[in-house]
Scaffold this active site. Structure first.
Site, PDB file in Angstrom:
ATOM      1  N   GLY A 289       0.787  -1.232   0.000  1.00 55.06           N
ATOM      2  CA  GLY A 289       0.000   0.000   0.000  1.00 55.06           C
ATOM      3  C   GLY A 289       0.817   1.280   0.000  1.00 55.06           C
ATOM      4  CB  THR A 290       4.260   2.308  -1.013  1.00 50.75           C
ATOM      5  OG1 THR A 290       4.356   1.772  -2.325  1.00 50.75           O
ATOM      6  CG2 THR A 290       4.959   1.399  -0.017  1.00 50.75           C
ATOM      7  CG  ASN A 291       1.508   3.178  -5.877  1.00 50.39           C
ATOM      8  OD1 ASN A 291       1.848   4.213  -6.438  1.00 50.39           O
ATOM      9  ND2 ASN A 291       2.114   2.014  -6.088  1.00 50.39           N
TER      10      ASN A 291
ATOM     11  CG  MET B 212      -1.082  -7.776  -6.736  1.00 53.47           C
ATOM     12  SD  MET B 212      -0.502  -6.704  -8.067  1.00 53.47           S
ATOM     13  CE  MET B 212       0.735  -7.750  -8.799  1.00 53.47           C
ATOM     14  NE  ARG B 213      -9.031 -11.977  -7.223  1.00 55.43           N
ATOM     15  CZ  ARG B 213      -9.157 -13.267  -7.539  1.00 55.43           C
ATOM     16  NH1 ARG B 213      -8.146 -14.080  -7.391  1.00 55.43           N
ATOM     17  NH2 ARG B 213     -10.295 -13.746  -8.005  1.00 55.43           N
TER      18      ARG B 213
ATOM     19  CG  ASN C 109      -3.756  -0.823 -12.727  1.00 51.27           C
ATOM     20  OD1 ASN C 109      -3.582  -1.052 -11.519  1.00 51.27           O
ATOM     21  ND2 ASN C 109      -3.089  -1.477 -13.667  1.00 51.27           N
TER      22      ASN C 109
ATOM     23  CG  HIS D  23       1.508  -2.087 -15.421  1.00 55.00           C
ATOM     24  ND1 HIS D  23       1.125  -3.328 -14.947  1.00 55.00           N
ATOM     25  CD2 HIS D  23       2.535  -2.309 -16.274  1.00 55.00           C
ATOM     26  CE1 HIS D  23       1.895  -4.253 -15.500  1.00 55.00           C
ATOM     27  NE2 HIS D  23       2.762  -3.667 -16.312  1.00 55.00           N
TER      28      HIS D  23
ATOM     29  CG  ASP E 131      -1.683  -4.385 -17.102  1.00 56.19           C
ATOM     30  OD1 ASP E 131      -2.368  -3.839 -16.221  1.00 56.19           O
ATOM     31  OD2 ASP E 131      -0.944  -5.355 -16.878  1.00 56.19           O
TER      32      ASP E 131
ATOM     33  CD  GLU F  70       4.662   1.798  -9.237  1.00 59.66           C
ATOM     34  OE1 GLU F  70       3.642   1.548  -8.584  1.00 59.66           O
ATOM     35  OE2 GLU F  70       5.501   0.926  -9.525  1.00 59.66           O
TER      36      GLU F  70
END
Ligand code: GAR
Length: 214
Positions: A15-17, A93-94, A110, A112, A148, A177
């Site tokens: 969860g750093t983003n 990651m789903r 998202n 990436h 993506d 990011e």
């Protein structure tokens, strides 16, 4: 306080983003607020980051559902109830089903860890190093049914160094990011506040093409 777009953030891990978005949202004039954080992993560190910031959290453990569709239906219901206008995937990651994605058009963002369309999917840094690229980076994009591959909101680039490992490259990209996500969410939320079309097309509306770091 200025008007803010309600955002839900979906995570699976560190969860750093998410933290970067939490930090950005503290700024009084930032046009978004996080109303809900959902994790599909019960022990995701991001959940404690959200709790610490006083943000509502939900665990929706995908292993409790018989199919991807059932999981996505539950997710959709929770998101609708949250009244969010944007959904930010931040290390989620789903893969989301086509049905889910079509229920939320121009709504899901998202981040990436590659310069798409290069290296979609997983193990991006390993593959970037194997390919011998000299520049890598990250991409913030809208999510469509194709993995993506949705419209790009922004990208940031970093150099690949001779002695890089997947880990050192990942760390360098991750720093970008965090900046890119906060900037991109600000831009999209501001567009919604001004009732502008958020369906970005390259010719029509390239946001900030690249944050070059070298
Ligand atoms: C980030 O590098 C993000 O780009 C990546 O997972 C990491 C999550 O880090 N996401 C994907 O690979 C999605 N396909 P975080 O949990 O610290 O934000």
């Amino acid at each position: 306080m200025s008007k803010k777009i309600k955002v839900a953030v979906l995570i699976s891990g560190n969860g750093t983003n998410l933290q970067a978005l939490i930090d950005a949202c503290i700024e009084p004039n930032y046009p978004a607020e996080i109303v809900l954080v959902i994790s599909n992993k019960p022990n995701a560190k991001g959940i404690s980051r959200a709790r610490e910031a006083g943000i509502k959290t939900r665990i929706v453990d995908h292993t409790n559902y018989r199919s991807r569709e059932e999981f996505d239906t539950e997710l959709s219901m929770i998101l609708s109830n949250s009244k969010c206008k944007l959904i930010c995937l931040a290390g989620f990651m789903r893969i989301l089903s086509e049905n889910f994605v079509n229920t939320w058009p121009n709504t899901i963002l998202n981040i990436h860890p590659s310069l798409l369309p290069s290296f979609p999917g997983t193990k991006t840094h390993e593959r970037a190093l194997e390919a011998g690229v000299k520049v890598s980076g990250c991409t913030l994009h809208f999510v469509t049914a194709k993995l993506d591959a949705g419209p790009i909101i922004g990208q940031a680039a970093v150099p690949v160094l001779d002695n890089d490992t997947p880990k050192t490259l990942a760390n360098r990209v991750l720093i970008e990011e965090h900046k890119l996500y906060a900037l991109g969410l600000e831009l999209v939320a501001n567009k919604i506040l001004k009732n502008k079309n958020v369906n970005l097309h390259r010719e029509q509306d390239t946001v900030f093409k690249s944050l070059l770091n070298f």
